[in-house]
Scaffold this motif. Structure first.
Motif, PDB file in Angstrom:
ATOM      1  N   UNK A 170      -9.615  -0.334  -2.260  1.00  0.00           N
ATOM      2  CA  UNK A 170      -8.414  -0.874  -1.625  1.00  0.00           C
ATOM      3  C   UNK A 170      -7.733  -1.911  -2.520  1.00  0.00           C
ATOM      4  N   UNK A 171      -8.507  -2.709  -3.240  1.00  0.00           N
ATOM      5  CA  UNK A 171      -7.914  -3.688  -4.161  1.00  0.00           C
ATOM      6  C   UNK A 171      -7.101  -2.976  -5.242  1.00  0.00           C
ATOM      7  N   UNK A 172      -7.638  -1.887  -5.757  1.00  0.00           N
ATOM      8  CA  UNK A 172      -6.925  -1.117  -6.776  1.00  0.00           C
ATOM      9  C   UNK A 172      -5.632  -0.549  -6.214  1.00  0.00           C
TER      10      UNK A 172
ATOM     11  N   UNK B 282       0.855  -1.183   0.000  1.00  0.00           N
ATOM     12  CA  UNK B 282       0.000   0.000   0.000  1.00  0.00           C
ATOM     13  C   UNK B 282       0.889   1.230   0.000  1.00  0.00           C
ATOM     14  N   UNK B 283       0.582   2.186  -0.863  1.00  0.00           N
ATOM     15  CA  UNK B 283       1.366   3.417  -0.928  1.00  0.00           C
ATOM     16  C   UNK B 283       1.241   4.193   0.376  1.00  0.00           C
ATOM     17  N   UNK B 284       2.317   4.848   0.769  1.00  0.00           N
ATOM     18  CA  UNK B 284       2.335   5.599   2.019  1.00  0.00           C
ATOM     19  C   UNK B 284       1.238   6.661   2.053  1.00  0.00           C
TER      20      UNK B 284
ATOM     21  N   UNK C  92      -5.048   5.434 -10.544  1.00  0.00           N
ATOM     22  CA  UNK C  92      -4.444   4.113 -10.426  1.00  0.00           C
ATOM     23  C   UNK C  92      -5.171   3.081 -11.275  1.00  0.00           C
ATOM     24  N   UNK C  93      -6.513   3.166 -11.305  1.00  0.00           N
ATOM     25  CA  UNK C  93      -7.264   2.251 -12.157  1.00  0.00           C
ATOM     26  C   UNK C  93      -6.862   2.387 -13.613  1.00  0.00           C
ATOM     27  N   UNK C  94      -6.680   3.616 -14.069  1.00  0.00           N
ATOM     28  CA  UNK C  94      -6.262   3.854 -15.456  1.00  0.00           C
ATOM     29  C   UNK C  94      -4.870   3.293 -15.708  1.00  0.00           C
ATOM     30  N   UNK C  95      -3.983   3.426 -14.730  1.00  0.00           N
ATOM     31  CA  UNK C  95      -2.611   2.943 -14.911  1.00  0.00           C
ATOM     32  C   UNK C  95      -2.545   1.416 -14.930  1.00  0.00           C
ATOM     33  N   UNK C  96      -3.383   0.761 -14.142  1.00  0.00           N
ATOM     34  CA  UNK C  96      -3.402  -0.711 -14.145  1.00  0.00           C
ATOM     35  C   UNK C  96      -3.888  -1.242 -15.496  1.00  0.00           C
ATOM     36  N   UNK C  97      -4.949  -0.640 -16.035  1.00  0.00           N
ATOM     37  CA  UNK C  97      -5.422  -1.061 -17.358  1.00  0.00           C
ATOM     38  C   UNK C  97      -4.362  -0.797 -18.421  1.00  0.00           C
TER      39      UNK C  97
ATOM     40  N   UNK D 246      -5.262 -10.516  -2.706  1.00  0.00           N
ATOM     41  CA  UNK D 246      -5.495  -9.157  -2.233  1.00  0.00           C
ATOM     42  C   UNK D 246      -6.921  -8.694  -2.499  1.00  0.00           C
ATOM     43  N   UNK D 247      -7.724  -9.514  -3.170  1.00  0.00           N
ATOM     44  CA  UNK D 247      -9.018  -9.083  -3.687  1.00  0.00           C
ATOM     45  C   UNK D 247     -10.155  -9.768  -2.942  1.00  0.00           C
ATOM     46  N   UNK D 248     -11.162  -8.996  -2.589  1.00  0.00           N
ATOM     47  CA  UNK D 248     -12.331  -9.530  -1.882  1.00  0.00           C
ATOM     48  C   UNK D 248     -13.595  -9.539  -2.744  1.00  0.00           C
TER      49      UNK D 248
END
Length: 298
Positions: free
Chosen positions: A273-275, A31-33, A109-114, A249-251
């Motif tokens: 949180x998953x993202x 998790x990022x600080x 972050x969602x955009x970067x993961x895709x 890590x995913x629920x």
């Protein structure tokens, strides 16, 4: 906004230890600080402690009532433009700076993961539509709705090409992490007036009935069902990294089994949180690959 949350400023008392301090110091989850501080300060706030228990049952009863209403008048009150103007005003007026920051981080972050998946899936070309808002006024441009639409369009485009060409997601020797940001995101400071006190979880519960009222049934159900694509995206990332443990890590799981919209607010928190954890994991891999490449060149 204080430079440090209360659970870090106050001295540790072994007889009355802070659960938030313990969770902050724990490093078992990626998790990022910036995210960890903002999240724990937000969930330890008085708003979440006292307001959320009152808001949650009322919001869920409202969802039931609106579902019945929309059977009679399904499209009478729908307006994505009005919804996003209300969201922008509420974020500016009532949400805590931490809540707004976490929301904006999620879009980035969602955009970067895709983008990472698209860059590293060999044999296909998928065009992404990144959402990286810097300021609150950008919410008005149907930001939340576009986020859900982008996710489904990405899954459809990626898998159509994989099926047509008989390909599968698989690890490669040198991954392209150029779209993964390792450091602060370009997000402007959020309002921090006396009225900006509502935490993220309370805000999500409050906003969900407005989502249902002002979006069409298709848009609302798509938004709810998109949360279960967490497992799908997690598996894509795991296959590209060549590891089996990242889906742990995913629920939000089992995308083939649609869940009730009653728990959409809570599941949206898990989605966020998953993202964050998926992105933090990619940052770790990016740093590790950079170290290997640097060692080779020296």
């Amino acid at each position: 906004m204080n430079s440090q949350p209360n659970f870090l400023r106050e001295p540790h008392d072994p007889k009355d230890p802070s659960p938030w301090r313990a969770l902050y110091l724990d490093q078992s989850l990626p998790l990022a600080e910036e995210c960890k501080r903002a999240w724990l300060e937000d969930v330890s706030s008085r708003s979440r402690q006292f307001l959320l228990p009152l808001v949650r049952p009322i919001a869920r009863l409202t969802i039931v009532a609106l579902q019945i209403l929309k059977i009679v008048i399904p499209k009478r009150f729908t307006s994505s433009a009005l919804l996003h103007r209300l969201l922008e005003w509420n974020m500016r007026t009532w949400l805590s700076p931490n809540a707004n920051l976490l929301i904006f981080r999620h879009f980035h972050l969602g955009s970067e993961i895709l983008d990472f998946i698209a860059r590293n899936t060999r044999g296909v070309t998928v065009t992404t539509n990144p959402l990286k808002p810097r300021r609150l006024t950008e919410v008005r441009d149907h930001l939340y709705l576009k986020h859900d639409i982008n996710l489904f369009n990405f899954v459809i485009a990626l898998n159509e090409q994989l099926r047509e060409r008989g390909l599968e997601l698989a690890p490669i020797d040198e991954l392209d992490f150029s779209g993964i940001t390792d450091g602060p995101l370009p997000i402007e400071p959020m309002p921090a007036r006396w009225s900006n006190f509502i935490d993220l979880q309370t805000a999500i519960e409050l906003y969900t009935p407005f989502y249902q009222l002002l979006l069409t049934d298709n848009d609302f159900w798509r938004a709810s069902n998109s949360l279960q694509l967490d497992e799908t995206i997690g598996l894509y990332v795991a296959r590209l990294l060549g590891t089996a443990w990242t889906p742990a890590l995913i629920n939000n799981r089992h995308p083939l089994v649609p869940l009730s919209t009653m728990q959409a607010g809570f599941r949206l928190v898990l989605h966020g949180l998953a993202t964050e954890m998926q992105h933090a994991l990619l940052v770790q891999y990016k740093r590790a690959q950079l170290q290997v490449l640097t060692a080779r060149s020296s």
